[in-house]
Design a protein around this motif. Structure first.
Motif, PDB file in Angstrom:
ATOM      1  N   HIS A  23       0.827  -1.206   0.000  1.00 35.54           N
ATOM      2  CA  HIS A  23       0.000   0.000   0.000  1.00 35.54           C
ATOM      3  C   HIS A  23       0.863   1.259   0.000  1.00 35.54           C
ATOM      4  N   PHE A  24       1.981   1.220   0.721  1.00 35.92           N
ATOM      5  CA  PHE A  24       2.898   2.362   0.740  1.00 35.92           C
ATOM      6  C   PHE A  24       3.368   2.705  -0.671  1.00 35.92           C
ATOM      7  N   HIS A  25       3.757   1.687  -1.418  1.00 36.27           N
ATOM      8  CA  HIS A  25       4.282   1.945  -2.762  1.00 36.27           C
ATOM      9  C   HIS A  25       3.179   2.335  -3.734  1.00 36.27           C
ATOM     10  N   ARG A  26       1.974   1.823  -3.533  1.00 34.70           N
ATOM     11  CA  ARG A  26       0.847   2.283  -4.350  1.00 34.70           C
ATOM     12  C   ARG A  26       0.583   3.769  -4.099  1.00 34.70           C
ATOM     13  N   GLU A  27       0.612   4.162  -2.830  1.00 33.97           N
ATOM     14  CA  GLU A  27       0.378   5.561  -2.492  1.00 33.97           C
ATOM     15  C   GLU A  27       1.500   6.447  -3.026  1.00 33.97           C
ATOM     16  N   LEU A  28       2.716   5.938  -2.988  1.00 32.01           N
ATOM     17  CA  LEU A  28       3.851   6.706  -3.506  1.00 32.01           C
ATOM     18  C   LEU A  28       3.678   6.976  -4.991  1.00 32.01           C
ATOM     19  N   VAL A  29       3.348   5.944  -5.744  1.00 33.07           N
ATOM     20  CA  VAL A  29       3.122   6.111  -7.180  1.00 33.07           C
ATOM     21  C   VAL A  29       1.914   7.005  -7.432  1.00 33.07           C
ATOM     22  N   GLY A  30       0.935   6.929  -6.539  1.00 32.72           N
ATOM     23  CA  GLY A  30      -0.250   7.758  -6.679  1.00 32.72           C
ATOM     24  C   GLY A  30       0.029   9.251  -6.614  1.00 32.72           C
ATOM     25  N   LEU A  31       1.175   9.640  -6.068  1.00 36.56           N
ATOM     26  CA  LEU A  31       1.535  11.056  -6.019  1.00 36.56           C
ATOM     27  C   LEU A  31       1.686  11.652  -7.414  1.00 36.56           C
ATOM     28  N   ALA A  32       1.886  10.794  -8.414  1.00 35.56           N
ATOM     29  CA  ALA A  32       2.019  11.287  -9.793  1.00 35.56           C
ATOM     30  C   ALA A  32       0.692  11.771 -10.343  1.00 35.56           C
ATOM     31  N   GLY A  33      -0.410  11.307  -9.761  1.00 38.55           N
ATOM     32  CA  GLY A  33      -1.728  11.697 -10.260  1.00 38.55           C
ATOM     33  C   GLY A  33      -2.013  11.165 -11.653  1.00 38.55           C
ATOM     34  N   SER A  34      -1.477   9.965 -11.951  1.00 39.28           N
ATOM     35  CA  SER A  34      -1.621   9.367 -13.279  1.00 39.28           C
ATOM     36  C   SER A  34      -2.356   8.041 -13.174  1.00 39.28           C
ATOM     37  N   ALA A  35      -3.537   7.967 -13.760  1.00 38.02           N
ATOM     38  CA  ALA A  35      -4.302   6.723 -13.724  1.00 38.02           C
ATOM     39  C   ALA A  35      -3.563   5.596 -14.440  1.00 38.02           C
ATOM     40  N   ARG A  36      -2.864   5.907 -15.516  1.00 41.44           N
ATOM     41  CA  ARG A  36      -2.133   4.873 -16.272  1.00 41.44           C
ATOM     42  C   ARG A  36      -0.980   4.302 -15.439  1.00 41.44           C
ATOM     43  N   THR A  37      -0.264   5.181 -14.742  1.00 38.08           N
ATOM     44  CA  THR A  37       0.827   4.709 -13.899  1.00 38.08           C
ATOM     45  C   THR A  37       0.293   3.886 -12.740  1.00 38.08           C
ATOM     46  N   ASP A  38      -0.828   4.318 -12.167  1.00 37.58           N
ATOM     47  CA  ASP A  38      -1.451   3.552 -11.089  1.00 37.58           C
ATOM     48  C   ASP A  38      -1.814   2.149 -11.568  1.00 37.58           C
ATOM     49  N   GLU A  39      -2.396   2.061 -12.762  1.00 29.17           N
ATOM     50  CA  GLU A  39      -2.808   0.765 -13.299  1.00 29.17           C
ATOM     51  C   GLU A  39      -1.604  -0.130 -13.563  1.00 29.17           C
ATOM     52  N   LEU A  40      -0.542   0.440 -14.131  1.00 26.50           N
ATOM     53  CA  LEU A  40       0.673  -0.330 -14.381  1.00 26.50           C
ATOM     54  C   LEU A  40       1.227  -0.907 -13.087  1.00 26.50           C
ATOM     55  N   MET A  41       1.356  -0.061 -12.074  1.00 28.58           N
ATOM     56  CA  MET A  41       1.988  -0.502 -10.841  1.00 28.58           C
ATOM     57  C   MET A  41       1.093  -1.420 -10.024  1.00 28.58           C
ATOM     58  N   ARG A  42      -0.206  -1.311 -10.187  1.00 25.30           N
ATOM     59  CA  ARG A  42      -1.098  -2.232  -9.492  1.00 25.30           C
ATOM     60  C   ARG A  42      -0.781  -3.662  -9.900  1.00 25.30           C
ATOM     61  N   GLY A  43      -0.590  -3.898 -11.200  1.00 25.75           N
ATOM     62  CA  GLY A  43      -0.240  -5.227 -11.669  1.00 25.75           C
ATOM     63  C   GLY A  43       1.156  -5.647 -11.249  1.00 25.75           C
ATOM     64  N   VAL A  44       2.107  -4.720 -11.328  1.00 23.59           N
ATOM     65  CA  VAL A  44       3.495  -5.028 -10.958  1.00 23.59           C
ATOM     66  C   VAL A  44       3.585  -5.412  -9.482  1.00 23.59           C
ATOM     67  N   LEU A  45       2.900  -4.655  -8.623  1.00 26.48           N
ATOM     68  CA  LEU A  45       2.969  -4.930  -7.191  1.00 26.48           C
ATOM     69  C   LEU A  45       2.203  -6.196  -6.820  1.00 26.48           C
ATOM     70  N   ALA A  46       1.134  -6.480  -7.532  1.00 29.71           N
ATOM     71  CA  ALA A  46       0.438  -7.754  -7.302  1.00 29.71           C
ATOM     72  C   ALA A  46       1.348  -8.923  -7.675  1.00 29.71           C
ATOM     73  N   GLU A  47       2.073  -8.774  -8.759  1.00 30.56           N
ATOM     74  CA  GLU A  47       3.004  -9.824  -9.181  1.00 30.56           C
ATOM     75  C   GLU A  47       4.138  -9.980  -8.165  1.00 30.56           C
ATOM     76  N   LEU A  48       4.622  -8.847  -7.635  1.00 29.11           N
ATOM     77  CA  LEU A  48       5.676  -8.897  -6.621  1.00 29.11           C
ATOM     78  C   LEU A  48       5.223  -9.689  -5.401  1.00 29.11           C
TER      79      LEU A  48
END
Length: 235
Positions: free
Chosen positions: A146-171
């Motif tokens: 959740h920390f890293h999702r929130e960190l990426v969320g600081l970009a305010g980019s839905a596309r980046t959020d979607e990319l990292m959601r999958g990456v972090l789930a895989e991690l």
């Protein structure tokens, strides 16, 4: 006169697809979250009947959701056996961290002038600290994601959020095969807090450096532990 297509009337035939696709995407989102939170561990077979009944969806909808998650590398389909949560290879872990470093460090470096909206990061850090006090290392892992999702969320980019959601789930698939989660996660509780404090005081470059070192150390630690586990050596 040139024609541009069959016109909107023909789209009525596709109306049913919208509902089915939308439902499949929502089911995929639920399952993705469950995988990220450890509800379905690596190697577990997903039973269509049980999941379909629990979610109240058809077999076709569930299979479409499985297809979406297979495309995201979270599931694998084995002929005549079924659908399973994927077990990562060491090369997968290395590539995940390469992606994380590229994206997360770029997000921090690209932040504008402070102050930054840090409530979500504060909540994730506090949640991890509470879980550690209770000896709940799975909870610490979830808070860290959740920390890293929130960190990426600081970009305010839905596309980046979607990319990292999958990456972090895989991690998270890699996290679940490590037999000493305390050793894996405990050092990063303090480091998460350090990153937040650097951002709170407007030290964006310092936060980026802390994050880069954090990710490099985490990758090395996880790859070492993971390699030993999957080759049958003592961790």
């Amino acid at each position: 006169m040139a024609t541009t297509g069959p016109g909107p009337g023909g789209l009525a035939e596709d109306r049913a697809l919208l509902g089915r696709t939308s439902t499949a995407e929502r089911v995929a989102d639920i399952l993705r979250t469950r995988i990220a939170d450890g509800y379905f561990p690596p190697g577990e077979r997903l039973v269509e009947d049980a999941i379909g009944k629990a979610l109240g969806v058809s077999r076709n909808t569930l299979r479409e959701a499985f297809r979406l998650l297979t495309h995201e590398r979270l599931l694998v389909h084995e002929l005549n056996r079924g659908v399973f949560v994927r077990v990562l290879a060491v090369e997968d872990v290395t590539d995940i961290y390469r992606t994380r470093r590229l994206v997360e460090c770029a997000v921090v470096q690209g932040l504008g002038k402070p102050p930054y909206p840090l409530d979500g990061l504060d909540a994730a850090v506090s949640g991890g600290e509470r879980a550690a006090e209770e000896g709940d290392w799975a909870g610490v892992s979830t808070a860290n994601i959740h920390f890293h999702r929130e960190l990426v969320g600081l970009a305010g980019s839905a596309r980046t959020d979607e990319l990292m959601r999958g990456v972090l789930a895989e991690l998270r698939l890699a996290f679940h095969v490590v037999d000493d989660p305390r050793r894996l996660h405990q050092p990063y509780l303090v480091r998460n807090r350090e990153i937040v404090e650097a951002l709170r005081t407007g030290r964006r470059d310092a936060a980026r450096r802390l994050l880069a070192d954090y990710l490099d150390d985490s990758r090395a630690q996880l790859v070492e532990a993971y390699a030993k586990l999957i080759t049958g050596l003592p961790a």
